[in-house]
Design a protein around this motif. Structure first.
Motif, PDB file in Angstrom:
ATOM      1  N   ILE A 116      12.979 -23.277 157.312  1.00 44.30           N
ATOM      2  CA  ILE A 116      12.779 -24.578 156.667  1.00 44.30           C
ATOM      3  C   ILE A 116      11.351 -24.633 156.153  1.00 44.30           C
ATOM      4  N   PHE A 146      15.793 -32.659 159.677  1.00 42.88           N
ATOM      5  CA  PHE A 146      16.529 -31.643 158.925  1.00 42.88           C
ATOM      6  C   PHE A 146      17.906 -31.494 159.552  1.00 42.88           C
ATOM      7  N   ARG A 151      22.073 -28.543 155.853  1.00 43.99           N
ATOM      8  CA  ARG A 151      20.791 -28.044 155.341  1.00 43.99           C
ATOM      9  C   ARG A 151      20.137 -28.993 154.337  1.00 43.99           C
ATOM     10  N   LYS A 153      16.970 -31.990 154.144  1.00 38.99           N
ATOM     11  CA  LYS A 153      15.789 -32.584 154.778  1.00 38.99           C
ATOM     12  C   LYS A 153      15.668 -34.032 154.320  1.00 38.99           C
TER      13      LYS A 153
END
Length: 197
Positions: A116, A146, A151, A153
């Motif tokens: 990330i 997150f 996936r 944020k």
């Protein structure tokens, strides 16, 4: 609850509260300073010589080893599953690979590590107990979550001074300036409950 034993070329760990007690013995080089974290009830997190090692109690081998310059507990999070806490979907460890990158490794599944990237340095991170989300705070005091599954944020709040998962839930508590924020489920990140403090 936990006992650590040091012999010339091995490390012994024991969870004496388990029935029967869970004992691990693994080869170990004691040439550098070692620190132990017992926050996870199923595994011990060991920091030594810019390396993180995970040992599951009752096993005589490492669950994983990871190289990183960042071993402070504020930027390392370990969650493991077992028959006692089957709410954890998979065993995971999250840590910083550098100041702006979080790496998540899946310890019990053959999945590639997840990286990330964030545009500012990260000062705090924590996996949720069910390993679906990673909460993190950056140097500008912005709090993010997150979603590991899809996936994505999401920004939660600015000027954050404190944040933590509520144990065994998807709920987050955060303190920002003079207000406390509670997200009862971060899936609905845009509708927190706020209270003045």
């Amino acid at each position: 609850r936990y006992v650590v034993g040091k012999v010339t070329d091995a490390l012994i760990l024991c969870d004496i509260k388990a029935s029967p007690p869970k004992v691990s013995q693994i080869p170990w080089n004691w040439s550098s300073e070692v620190s132990f974290s017992f926050h996870d009830t199923n595994a011990c997190l060991i920091s030594s010589n810019k390396k993180l090692s995970v040992i599951q109690y009752g096993k005589d081998d490492l669950l994983g080893t990871f190289n990183t310059d960042f071993t402070a507990l504020s930027v390392v999070s370990l969650r493991t599953n077992s028959s006692e806490n089957d709410f954890v979907e998979s065993s995971q460890i999250a840590f910083l690979s550098d100041t702006k990158n979080i790496r998540i490794d899946f310890l019990d599944k053959y999945k590639s590590p997840l990286n990330i990237y964030h545009h500012h340095a990260i000062e705090f991170l924590e996996l949720s107990d069910i390993c679906r989300y990673c909460l993190f705070l950056d140097e500008n005091s912005d709090l993010y979550v997150f979603d590991i599954t899809i996936r994505i944020k999401l920004h939660l709040v600015s000027n954050c001074k404190y944040a933590q998962w509520v144990p065994l839930t998807n709920a987050v508590v955060a303190l920002s300036q003079k207000s406390m924020y509670v997200w009862y489920n971060v899936k609905y990140y845009d509708i927190p409950v706020t209270r003045d403090v």
